[in-house]
Design a protein around this motif. Structure first.
Motif, mmCIF file in Angstrom:
data_model
loop_
_atom_site.group_PDB
_atom_site.id
_atom_site.type_symbol
_atom_site.label_atom_id
_atom_site.label_comp_id
_atom_site.label_asym_id
_atom_site.label_seq_id
_atom_site.Cartn_x
_atom_site.Cartn_y
_atom_site.Cartn_z
ATOM 1 N N TYR A 1 -7.412 7.375 -4.076
ATOM 2 C CA TYR A 1 -6.821 6.224 -3.409
ATOM 3 C C TYR A 1 -7.203 6.220 -1.928
ATOM 4 N N ASN B 104 -10.579 4.756 -1.737
ATOM 5 C CA ASN B 104 -10.536 3.303 -1.937
ATOM 6 C C ASN B 104 -10.063 2.580 -0.676
ATOM 7 N N ASN C 285 0.830 -1.202 0.000
ATOM 8 C CA ASN C 285 0.000 0.000 0.000
ATOM 9 C C ASN C 285 0.868 1.258 0.000
ATOM 10 N N ILE D 26 1.270 4.320 -2.779
ATOM 11 C CA ILE D 26 1.114 5.726 -2.387
ATOM 12 C C ILE D 26 2.347 6.531 -2.763
ATOM 13 N N GLU E 116 -5.569 11.625 -7.950
ATOM 14 C CA GLU E 116 -5.409 10.177 -7.800
ATOM 15 C C GLU E 116 -5.158 9.818 -6.338
#
Length: 403
Positions: free
Chosen positions: A313, A316, A294, A298, A309
Motif C-alpha cells: 500500500y 501504491n 486513505n 491503512i 499488504e
C-alpha cells in the motif's frame, strides 16, 4: 482654484517660496510633505517577505513589532497567522505573547474584528489564558462583545482541546452577556463533543438547535457524521444521514467520504458499491476526503496485521503521487515497530522530518536508539541534528555515544 502643480511651480508663487523671509517655512513644509508620503511608499509585500525569510526568531519578533506601527501591515491577517504559527511551533510562547500584547497599544484594539484575531491567534497557540484575557478586557477598551468574539473564544478552547471549558462557556456566557448563540456557536459546541467522543451529547445539541430555531448546515451534519462513522457508531451515523434530507441539507463530498469510512470499517463488502454510487452522482472528493479514506484503509490493514499488504500500500501511495498525511504516521510507525521492520520505520521517520509531520517524540527516540544498537551511529546523529533543527523533536544519543 488653480491646480496644485501651478500653485507649487508657477511663477505667481515663486516670490513666496523664494523670499528670504520664508526659507525656514519652506524647509518645514518640504519635510512635512516628504514624511507624510513615506508610509505610502512602504511595500507591505516586501516587509512580509522579509519576515517570512527571517530565520532568527528573536529578530523576527523585533521586526514584526516594528512593522506593526504601519496601519496597512496590521490589516494583513496572513502574516500574523504565519508568524504566530512559527513561534508557537518552536514553543516560543513568550514571544507569541510579546508580539500579541504589543498589538494592544493600537487603536485597532477597540475594533471587535481585531480583538477576535488576537483571541484566535492565542487559541491556535494553546494560550487560552491569554485568549480569555483579551476577551475579558474588551469592555474596558470600549470594544463590544458580540457573538463574533464569543465564537472566537469557544474556538480558542476547542483548538487547545479544553472541551469541558467549551461546554461551560457555551452554557454560561450567553446569559451573562446577553448573547444569542448562532450556527457557528452550535457547530463549535458539537465539535467539542465529537472530540470528546460524547456523541449522545452532540446529538442532544442538534435537538436544542431545532428548539431554538437554528437550522443545521452541512458543517453541523458532517461533524456528526465524521465522529459517528469513524468511531464505529455506524447505525447512529445512518440516522444522522437520514436527518440531512429531512432538513433539506444535501450531502456533499465530505458527507459521502465519512460514510465510506464507516463502510470500510463496518461493512467493507458494501464499500465498493457505495464508491460507485459516489462517482455516479458526480461527487468529487477533495484532498481532505482522500486523506481520511486513505487513513481508514491503512487502519484496516494494521488491524489485520498484514505487513506485506502494508508495504504494498505504501508503494501504491507513492505511485499515485500521494503524500502521507500527518495523521497517517502515528498509525504506520507503531505497527512497523511492532513488526520489527526498522528499515521502513527509519525511512518514514526521515519522511516525517522532511514534511514536518507530527508523531510522539518518544517514537523517534526509539528509532534513534535502534540505529545506535545496530551500529548506525552516523545515521542516528543525523536524526538528532535534524530533530534539533526542526525545534520539534528533541531526541538524544545514548550517553555512551560521543556527539
Amino acid at each position: 482654484m488653480a491646480p496644485l502643480s501651478r500653485i507649487v511651480s508657477g511663477t505667481s508663487c515663486r516670490p513666496f517660496f523664494c523670499s528670504s523671509a520664508y526659507p525656514k517655512m519652506y524647509r518645514i513644509l518640504h519635510r512635512a510633505f516628504c514624511t507624510a508620503a513615506e508610509p505610502a511608499t512602504v511595500s507591505i509585500k516586501s516587509i512580509s517577505e522579509d519576515l517570512y525569510k527571517e530565520v532568527k526568531l528573536k529578530r523576527l519578533v523585533e521586526k514584526f513589532k516594528k512593522a506593526s506601527d504601519i496601519d496597512r501591515f496590521r490589516k494583513n491577517t496572513g502574516i500574523y497567522e504565519e508568524t504566530v504559527r512559527r513561534l508557537a511551533g518552536a514553543k516560543r510562547f513568550r514571544w507569541v505573547r510579546d508580539i500579541l500584547e504589543h498589538q494592544k497599544q493600537y487603536s485597532d484594539i477597540s475594533n471587535e474584528d481585531f480583538s477576535v484575531r488576537l483571541i484566535s491567534l492565542y487559541g491556535k497557540s494553546g494560550m487560552t489564558k491569554h485568549a480569555r484575557m483579551v476577551f475579558d478586557e474588551m469592555p474596558q477598551r470600549k470594544c463590544n462583545r458580540t457573538v463574533l468574539s464569543f465564537n472566537a473564544l469557544l474556538d480558542a478552547y476547542l483548538h487547545s482541546r479544553k472541551f469541558n471549558v467549551v461546554e461551560e462557556l457555551f452554557k454560561t456566557l450567553p446569559t451573562q452577556l446577553s448573547i444569542e448563540p448562532d450556527l457557528v456557536s452550535y457547530n463549535t459546541f458539537i465539535k467539542a463533543f465529537r472530540k470528546k467522543v460524547s456523541f449522545d451529547s452532540a446529538l442532544s445539541v442538534l435537538k436544542e438547535m431545532e428548539e431554538k430555531g437554528v437550522n443545521p448546515d452541512s458543517i453541523t451534519f458532517n461533524t456528526l457524521l465524521h465522529g459517528l462513522y469513524s468511531k464505529c457508531s455506524f447505525e447512529d451515523g445512518e440516522k444522522v444521514w437520514g436527518q440531512m434530507s429531512a432538513k433539506n441539507v444535501t450531502p456533499d463530498a465530505r458527507s459521502y467520504c465519512f460514510k465510506l469510512v464507516g463502510l470500510l470499517r463496518e461493512k467493507p463488502d458494501e464499500a465498493g458499491e457505495f464508491l460507485r454510487e459516489m462517482m455516479k452522482v458526480g461527487v468529487k472528493p477533495d484532498l481532505f476526503c482522500i486523506k481520511v479514506v486513505n487513513n481508514a484503509i491503512i487502519k484496516r490493514i494494521v488491524d489485520e496485521g498484514n505487513l506485506d499488504e502494508m508495504k504494498n500500500y505504501l508503494v501504491n501511495i507513492a505511485n499515485f503521487g500521494l503524500d502521507l498525511d500527518k495523521d497517517t504516521y502515528p498509525i504506520f510507525i507503531p505497527f512497523l515497530r511492532e513488526k520489527s521492520d526498522w528499515k521502513t520505520a527509519i525511512d518514514l521517520c526521515f519522511e516525517i522530518f522532511k514534511r514536518r509531520g507530527h508523531v510522539d517524540v518518544s517514537l523517534i527516540q526509539l528509532v534513534v536508539d535502534k540505529l545506535v544498537d545496530g551500529g548506525m551511529i552516523s545515521e542516528a546523529k543525523e536524526f538528532v541534528d535534524i530533530g534539533k533543527e526542526s525545534c520539534r523533536y528533541r531526541v538524544n544519543l545514548p550517553s555512551y555515544v560521543s556527539s
